[in-house]
Scaffold this active site. Sequence first.
Site, PDB file in Angstrom:
ATOM      1  CG  HIS A   1     -28.459 -19.558 -16.570  1.00  0.00           C
ATOM      2  ND1 HIS A   1     -28.224 -20.488 -17.449  1.00  0.00           N
ATOM      3  CD2 HIS A   1     -28.046 -18.298 -16.918  1.00  0.00           C
ATOM      4  CE1 HIS A   1     -27.733 -20.058 -18.360  1.00  0.00           C
ATOM      5  NE2 HIS A   1     -27.491 -18.523 -18.097  1.00  0.00           N
TER       6      HIS A   1
ATOM      7  CB  THR B   1     -37.789  -2.167  -8.345  1.00  0.00           C
ATOM      8  OG1 THR B   1     -38.224  -0.761  -8.359  1.00  0.00           O
ATOM      9  CG2 THR B   1     -38.194  -2.747  -7.133  1.00  0.00           C
TER      10      THR B   1
ATOM     11  CB  CYS C   1     -23.981 -18.300 -27.255  1.00  0.00           C
ATOM     12  SG  CYS C   1     -24.196 -17.913 -25.384  1.00  0.00           S
TER      13      CYS C   1
END
Length: 391
Positions: free
Chosen positions: A208, A244, A331
């Site tokens: 991102h 997966t 953050c």
Amino acid sequence: MTHPGLTNGPIYLDYNATTPVDPRVVDAALPYLTHHFGNPSSSHTYADAPRAAVGQARRQVADLLGAAPGEIVFTAGGSEADTLAVRGVALAARGRADQVITQATEHPAVLEACDSLQADGFTITRLPVDEHGQVDPAVLEATITDRTVLVSIMAANSETGTLQPLAQLAAIAHRYGALFHTDAAQAAGKIPLDVKDLGVDLLTVVGHKMYAPKGVGALYVRSGTAVQPVIRGGGQERGLRAGTENVALIVALGAAAQLAADDLPTEGKHLVGLRDALHDRLDALMPGLIRLNGHPTQRLPGTLNLSLTGVNGRDLLAATPQIAAATGSACHEGLDTPSAVLTAMGLGAERSRSAIRLSLGRWTTADQVDQAAALLASRYAVLSAQAATTP
């Protein structure tokens, strides 16, 4: 063309926090949400397209970094990749070496991983940075020992854009038998990165931050590097990251890496021009009142961190809703405390609190730069006048 997510919204100058997903990346990923649903590890025909797509994405990410496809491990994001690099390397070397070196302005994902290792008995050393936010290679040389297992220094700081001398630092680490990791979340796709030229052993990529969706990342692991997995299970990703594969997001990351590689020479130059134009315009509108934070030349092409004398950065941005920007790292956004990064650079509390980070990207235009400068200067004048009349 305007990105559909930015239409009729404020001027977006927070690309370091996250980037809009490029529509071309969406187009590449969509078939793996709507049609090619198979598990890449299955042995029947429904697995063929997903497995091939994951392989192609691995090659695309590897090509961006000058790596081999087999050296790319897909993860669920940057924090996981950082944790795998830091904890994985340290725990694989337990008993042979017990020191990990990082820097004071490192990303929290690396710092927290280091703190967790300290609880496991490792020695953690945080190197200081200079007034521009760079680590001095001589300080690393004076700190490293033959008990050092890993040095982890980010490629570019998310607040100031300051670039680190990675090749020099990695060479020092290798002379002492240590491995070198860099969190390149902010740098990958924005500046040229070649893992061979840099000499790094591990490198983190985040989707991102380079126009792919959130929730996907990758870790480059140099062939032969011993890493202990932090997520165990079915043995996917060469046994280094179980689970997966999220095929659609991995395809998106690969497409974003390909676009970045194709556009890197022209896009970087374009962003430098816009960044410097924004700085010059603000300086002309507020002469003598703004100060650059970070390295004057060795920084990301689209990052501009400025302190505006006498005005709180959070107040200025709150008073300018026509612009979407930040005072520092996402953050820590929302905390009304001096930036830990700017504080580590030796800047005082007043200068740190007056800082704003303006980060430009793929859909920033020259007109937006002019508008943003005018808006910020106008609101700055109002806030300054109010401060002057407040007892």
